[in-house]
Scaffold this active site. Structure first.
Site, short mmCIF file in Angstrom:
data_model
loop_
_atom_site.label_atom_id
_atom_site.label_comp_id
_atom_site.label_asym_id
_atom_site.label_seq_id
_atom_site.Cartn_x
_atom_site.Cartn_y
_atom_site.Cartn_z
N SER A 1 0.84 -1.19 0.00
CA SER A 1 0.00 0.00 0.00
C SER A 1 0.88 1.24 0.00
CB SER A 1 -0.90 0.01 1.24
OG SER A 1 -1.45 1.28 1.47
N SER A 2 0.35 2.32 -0.54
CA SER A 2 1.10 3.58 -0.57
C SER A 2 1.33 4.14 0.82
CB SER A 2 0.35 4.62 -1.41
OG SER A 2 -0.94 4.88 -0.86
N CYS A 3 0.64 3.62 1.84
CA CYS A 3 0.82 4.12 3.20
C CYS A 3 2.18 3.74 3.79
CB CYS A 3 -0.30 3.64 4.12
SG CYS A 3 -0.25 1.88 4.51
N LYS B 1 3.40 -3.87 6.39
CA LYS B 1 3.66 -3.97 4.96
C LYS B 1 5.12 -3.67 4.63
CE LYS B 1 -0.13 -5.46 3.28
NZ LYS B 1 -0.12 -6.75 2.55
N HIS C 1 -12.91 1.93 3.08
CA HIS C 1 -12.12 3.09 2.69
C HIS C 1 -13.03 4.20 2.18
CE1 HIS C 1 -8.87 -0.03 2.59
NE2 HIS C 1 -8.23 0.96 3.19
N TYR D 1 -0.59 -0.82 10.12
CA TYR D 1 -0.68 -1.51 8.83
C TYR D 1 0.57 -1.23 7.99
CZ TYR D 1 -2.61 -2.88 4.28
OH TYR D 1 -2.83 -3.47 3.05
#
Length: 316
Positions: free
Chosen positions: A108-110, A141, A180, A137
């Site tokens: 994920s871009s997070c 990742k 989301h 999270y």
């Protein structure tokens, strides 16, 4: 990649996994393997090892994860950290021990810092602090990305990580407690529309900027990584275009046909001010998204309406 190669898609019942399965089938792949969470608990190391011993996959695509929005991340930090690490660690470690040569890890871009320069490049990973609302999270990742990089460096295997921007599409999660922003807006505007165009209340100021990718485009990126040996360990996957949350709300409102008011609750958190992906690395290799935002939202809304009575995750 041969079309008869045995490909295990972890998380094949989720939005991303379903799309990957569908796109692979459409391209002639005939030996796809999946197991539902009821059939295989990916948090259980021995169960994962037994599954690999029985199925002997040649390729693993990890689309399995515990996911959710700001509310879910805030309420269940330990589960978001631990369960995601358990899932990915079991898959990555077992794949290595089973001599699986190709592994595609989805993140994920997070994973990038909260105030990373925009657009975010792959090399910004671990250069600053993360966004507090989804740090659990994100940390999980990041460990998955680094595990795949370590295997790539130490054992020379084709283990690659794809970091998608915000994904949406058919089979999305429309539960307001865990969804989301985009599917949550679709549900809110739809319910307000059928309720005499009642007012819709949305979190935050509407000023943060976000990028959104239709899930079938993500699946196409996975197939691209499957059919090519990518030269680096980490690639962003997105559109390279963003818009404000307010613009997103107005776009969804127009597509759904809601004619009521929108109220922004400024007491609620906004999250990261901007999250735009630099997708030049994938672009230079030859991959680009195909579905624009309006068309993707329309397809997602059509699916939502068609499945509103029988899709379990709607929880209406």
């Amino acid at each position: 990649m041969k079309t008869e190669s045995k490909i295990y898609i972890a998380g094949h019942k989720g939005m991303v996994g379903r799309s990957i399965w569908r796109v692979l089938e459409s391209k002639g792949y005939t030996n796809l393997v999946g197991a539902s969470s009821g059939e295989l608990d990916l948090r259980n190391q021995q169960a994962v090892r037994d599954f690999f011993a029985n199925e002997k996959p040649q390729v693993v695509i990890d689309a399995a994860a515990k996911v959710g929005g700001i509310l879910a991340n805030n309420n269940f930090p330990f589960q978001f950290l631990m369960e995601n690490m358990q899932i990915q660690n079991n898959l990555i470690d077992t794949a290595l021990k089973a001599d699986v040569d190709k592994f595609i890890f989805l993140g994920s871009s997070c994973i990038y810092p909260k105030f990373a320069p925009q657009p975010m490049k792959e090399e910004y990973l671990l250069t600053d602090s993360l966004e507090p609302t989804n740090v659990w999270y994100a940390v999980a990742k990041i460990t998955g990305v680094k595990a795949c990089e370590a295997i790539r460096n130490q054992f020379g295997k084709d283990y690659v990580s794809l970091m998608p921007t915000n994904l949406y599409g058919t089979h999305d999660n429309f539960d307001l407690n865990s969804s989301h922003v985009l599917p949550a807006m679709i549900r809110k505007f739809h319910e307000a529309k059928v309720n005499n165009n009642s007012t819709v209340e949305l979190w935050g100021s509407g000023t943060p900027m976000r990028e959104f990718l239709f899930v079938d485009d993500m699946a196409e990126a996975v197939v691209f990584a499957l059919e090519n040996k990518l030269p680096e360990y980490l690639y962003n996957v997105g559109t390279g275009e963003d818009l404000t949350i307010k613009q997103l709300a107005e776009t969804i409102q127009k597509i759904i046909g809601h004619q009521g008011k929108i109220i922004w609750d400024n007491t609620k958190p906004d999250g990261t001010p901007r999250k735009l992906m630099d997708v030049s690395k994938m672009s230079h290799l030859g991959w680009k998204h195909q579905v624009n935002l309006e068309r993707g939202i329309q397809r997602t809304y059509n699916w939502f309406v068609e499945n509103i009575e029988n899709y379990k995750e709607l929880k209406l």
